[in-house]
Design an enzyme around this catalytic site. Structure first.
Site, PDB file in Angstrom:
ATOM      1  N   ASP A  94      38.286  31.292  36.225  1.00  0.00           N
ATOM      2  CA  ASP A  94      39.390  30.859  36.777  1.00  0.00           C
ATOM      3  C   ASP A  94      38.982  29.421  38.074  1.00  0.00           C
ATOM      4  OD1 ASP A  94      42.155  29.542  37.548  1.00  0.00           O
ATOM      5  OD2 ASP A  94      42.098  31.252  38.980  1.00  0.00           O
ATOM      6  N   ASP A 125      41.947  35.546  39.243  1.00  0.00           N
ATOM      7  CA  ASP A 125      43.014  35.834  40.146  1.00  0.00           C
ATOM      8  C   ASP A 125      43.996  35.182  40.218  1.00  0.00           C
ATOM      9  OD1 ASP A 125      42.683  36.746  43.297  1.00  0.00           O
ATOM     10  OD2 ASP A 125      43.335  34.367  43.248  1.00  0.00           O
ATOM     11  N   ASP A 177      46.751  34.786  35.571  1.00  0.00           N
ATOM     12  CA  ASP A 177      45.857  35.462  34.592  1.00  0.00           C
ATOM     13  C   ASP A 177      45.778  36.236  34.035  1.00  0.00           C
ATOM     14  OD1 ASP A 177      44.176  32.709  35.416  1.00  0.00           O
ATOM     15  OD2 ASP A 177      43.402  33.712  37.603  1.00  0.00           O
TER      16      ASP A 177
END
Length: 834
Positions: A512, A706, A710
């Site tokens: 991410d 994070d 997610d």
């Protein structure tokens, strides 16, 4: 204790000279055996001493299939209230301590017995911490059923109590050390008599003198066999009662056979004696077991350090700030909003915020950071952090039971319960190995009876003694435990047992962006207004919508709005749409805040064009009447992001960037880091679908993320990492939590996984080659019993010592961690807007 004394628990006679006792009703009560002592102490320690005052007779000892009356005390409503319930209120989950665990075979035996108890749904026993986690249906099973089942296979169990558990571990360690000492003393004394006999040639020693030395060796061997070797005989007896073949079975048979044959030869006056081999075998095997115990304690040291880090008391300032007086109170009594004084050298009792003073905080226990970090008024502190320099006043934000440290302890306890597939496979192989070994030893005995009867007995003993199922069974769990302990000290909490195995096989690593590759602390750089309300009002309206959000972009808007003049605005009817934004009412206006497409659905018009060369992250605000404002936020890359990406690319892993941010911003970050595949504007379900598509193509996917959006993809990935500073929900669904909050911890975990798999391969190779060479050598008569004992003990020791190498943190990793922490703190300071 007198010979005529009766056991206060069961009523049976107390053996003369016994020292078992329990203090009940302010008086030491005699016990006949350690089993009664353990049960009685459990009853007393749990505040159930009234059982002895109200009972009508002694506890039954005849039928172990019946639940003893004292165990039923654990079924009372008061005790049952301690066990958590879930779902329909019938599912219970509790932690128990088990005494007497020696090896993986003990774990297998206990788990198999409990699995047959009606209502038990899940059983996991951690050999390193000797803790048993059981999940059961309250309408079909009671705690007494669980405790009784464990007793049936020869082990004492009781509800977990940290103080008593620690005391029991220390007691077990001391007992084992005494057994090692006695065995070593017996071995040395027996060798003093055996060596002259070996060195004597025909006619140089009288037969009477040789016989005298045999009898002296017999007497000196008795303490080793009947005291030091007790763990092996008890373990073997428990295995046989449960109709299972554990690793203690061949060991006990080897000791019994060697001692029994020597005893027969001593009394009959013909044949060889093996007292020196018996004592040496017991001593060396106990040394190996003591080494294994120390390795297990070290592997569990991370949990023990965390458990002892939380202070038991705190200096509460009841009337702060009007009165600065303090009173000492139990930490468990602290509530949200309380003020506490934390002096230098003391630990913060629970999660809180500094309201007075500035200091350096040591977070090494929680995050692995080796250097204290500066903290001032307004900074949040996790419970368990140590105040390094100046006294500070902290406002408690969470009770002790909900603090960061308490959460980590629970996660680590959960992490140690389940076993990876490699360990399960090794346990099965070891069980089959023992069965095959016993059959082989019997076959060898009869074969030598036909070839040379005088050698049949010592060769069969040598075969039993030389084999080492311990090495096979210890090869995997010892390595995984050592690596897990090292990772915790590096700030990496492994929650699921498969992490190291799966990470080793990973083909794709998906990152991410916000809060993962970047610092996750975007700052507001500019606000551009498109209507008449004014930029300050737009910012306060955005902060009102984001008031309950945990997203890093929300914090940037809230912090910027707090610096604006004017009263805060209030939002109502706020609805969050994952990955897109929020909608709510502010001063009668229905507003949307979030991505361009999300806000455009309400405005019904395209947004104003972005400036040429625009590289920030835009957050849009609009109403049904049109676009109101654009907030430009920027986030800095983590200092170690490039090195981490380079690490995985060097290992031929496919690195991918998935982000909910704009494609232009995502592509720019990917280009800076050298990531070949970058997809922006990805909603949570799109991230999930992308990872699942990769898995369908045969990829083994590691996901590093994070934030709340997610959680789904972290759960779906083959192995997942959540940044320590991320949302709690993301951490709950991740296989690994990066407590350090540093991205380099992912590379540390990958490096540890590669080293762990290498050590496991080395251990399994060594254990297999040793057995393939040693057992045939013993079978053909090339190894006598004492040499076999040395080989068996050294084999186990080699496996454990090799595994313990994994606990060492590479110096390069420590230096890299310190540099990354310093760089990230500097980056955050540079980001703060003027």
């Amino acid at each position: 204790m007198g010979e005529n004394a009766s056991c206060f628990h069961c009523g049976l006679p107390v053996p003369a000279g016994s020292s078992w006792s329990v203090r009940i009703a302010d008086e030491d009560r005699a016990m006949c055996c350690p089993g009664c002592e353990a049960v009685a102490r459990t009853i007393v320690d749990n505040g159930l001493s009234a059982y002895y005052l109200n009972r009508e007779g002694y506890s039954s000892t005849g039928d172990e299939s019946l639940v003893p009356e004292e165990l039923r005390l654990y079924d009372t409503p008061e005790v049952m209230a301690q066990y958590g319930t879930a779902g329909d209120g019938q599912q219970c989950d509790a932690l128990f301590s088990v005494e007497g665990i020696r090896c993986a075979a003990c774990v297998w035996l206990i788990e198999r017995r409990l699995a047959r108890v009606p209502g038990v749904q899940k059983v996991n026993l951690n050999v390193a911490t000797e803790r048993l986690q059981v999940q059961w249906r309250q309408d079909r099973c009671k705690p007494s059923d669980i405790l009784a089942a464990v007793r049936e296979v020869g082990y004492a169990a009781y509800p977990f109590d940290a103080a008593r558990h620690d005391a029991q571990l220390r007691k077990a360690e001391k007992t084992l050390f005494r057994q090692v000492f006695i065995a070593g003393l017996s071995m040395m004394q027996v060798m003093m008599y055996a060596v002259p006999v070996y060195m004597a040639t025909d006619g140089t020693m009288d037969a009477d003198m040789e016989k005298l030395m045999e009898w002296a060796s017999l007497l000196l061997t008795l303490p080793a066999v009947f005291y030091s070797a007790l763990p092996f005989f008890r373990g073997a007896w428990a295995n046989l009662r449960a109709r299972a073949l554990g690793m203690d079975v061949p060991v006990a048979l080897g000791i019994a056979a060697a001692f029994g044959g020597s005893l027969a030869a001593t009394f009959s006056g013909s044949g060889d004696v093996y007292y020196d081999s018996v004592t040496m075998f017991i001593f060396l095997l106990l040394c190996s077991r003591y080494l294994e115990l120390m390795a297990r304690r070290k592997a569990a040291s991370a949990l023990e350090r965390l458990q002892h880090a939380m202070p038991a008391s705190a200096s509460r300032m009841k009337a702060y700030p009007a009165d600065r007086g303090t009173s000492m109170v139990p930490a468990a009594q602290l509530a949200e909003g309380d003020f506490v004084l934390v002096k230098p050298g003391e630990a913060v009792p629970a999660d809180g915020v500094i309201v007075e003073g500035s200091t350096a905080i040591d977070l090494s226990l929680l995050t692995g950071e080796s250097r204290p970090q500066p903290h001032a008024v307004g900074d949040r502190l996790p419970g368990g952090a140590v105040n390094a320099t100046q006294a500070i006043v902290v406002r408690i934000a969470k009770p002790v039971g909900e603090s960061t440290l308490s959460t980590l302890v629970k996660l680590i306890e959960r992490a140690g319960q389940a076993k990876p597939q490699l360990s399960l496979w090794a346990d099965k192989v070891a069980a089959w190995f023992v069965a095959a070994l016993l059959v082989f030893a019997v076959a060898i005995f009869f074969a030598w009876q036909w070839i040379d009867p005088s050698r049949a007995w010592p060769i069969a003993i040598a075969v039993l003694v030389v084999s080492c199922p311990c090495a096979l069974s210890l090869a995997t769990p010892s390595a995984l435990a050592a690596a897990t302990d090292r990772l915790v000290r590096q700030g990496v909490l492994v929650v699921q047992p498969h992490v190291l195995e799966t990470l080793h096989r990973t083909t794709h690593v998906v990152f991410d962006k916000t809060g993962t590759l970047t610092l996750g602390r975007p700052a507001l750089r500019a606000t551009t207004g498109f209507a008449a309300h004014g930029e300050a009002w737009y910012l306060r309206a955005a902060a009102a919508l984001e008031a309950g959000s945990a997203h890093p972009l929300a914090h940037a808007l809230i912090e910027a709005a707090a610096r604006q003049a004017g009263a805060p605005l209030k939002a109502v009817e706020v609805v969050h749409r994952a990955g897109q934004g929020l909608e709510g009412m502010v001063e009668g206006l229905r507003l949307r805040l979030g991505s361009e497409s999300f806000v455009a659905e309400l405005t019904g018009a395209p947004p104003p064009a972005l400036p040429e060369g625009y590289a920030a992250t835009p957050v849009w605000l609009g109403t049904a009447h049109g676009w109101l404002a654009r907030f430009d936020l920027e986030d800095a890359l983590r200092a170690d992001a490039r090195d981490v990406v380079a690490h995985f690319r060097k290992r031929n892993k496919q690195v991918i960037l998935l982000s909910g941010d704009q494609q232009a911003v995502t592509a720019r970050i990917a280009a800076e880091l050298g990531i070949p595949v970058a997809l922006g504007e990805q909603l949570p379900d799109q991230k999930l679908a992308y990872v699942q598509d990769l898995q369908k193509q045969g990829a083994v996917v590691a996901m590093v993320g994070d934030g709340i959006n997610d959680a789904a993809v972290l759960r779906a990935a083959d192995v997942s990492f959540a940044m320590g500073g991320g949302a709690a929900l993301a951490q709950t669904h991740a296989d690994t939590v990066l407590l350090s909050g540093q991205l380099h911890s992912v590379a540390d975990a990958d490096q540890a996984a590669q080293q762990t798999m290498a050590v496991i391969r080395q251990n399994l190779t060594w254990a297999t080659l040793y057995n393939l060479l040693a057992i045939p050598a013993a079978a053909v008569g090339l190894l006598n019993p004492w040499l076999s004992g040395i080989g068996m003990s050294l084999s186990s020791a080699v496996v454990v010592i090799n595994a313990l190498r994994l606990r060492r943190i590479p110096r390069a990793a420590r230096l890299r961690a310190d540099a990354a922490v310093a760089a990230d703190h500097a980056g955050l300071r540079r980001q703060q807007p003027a």
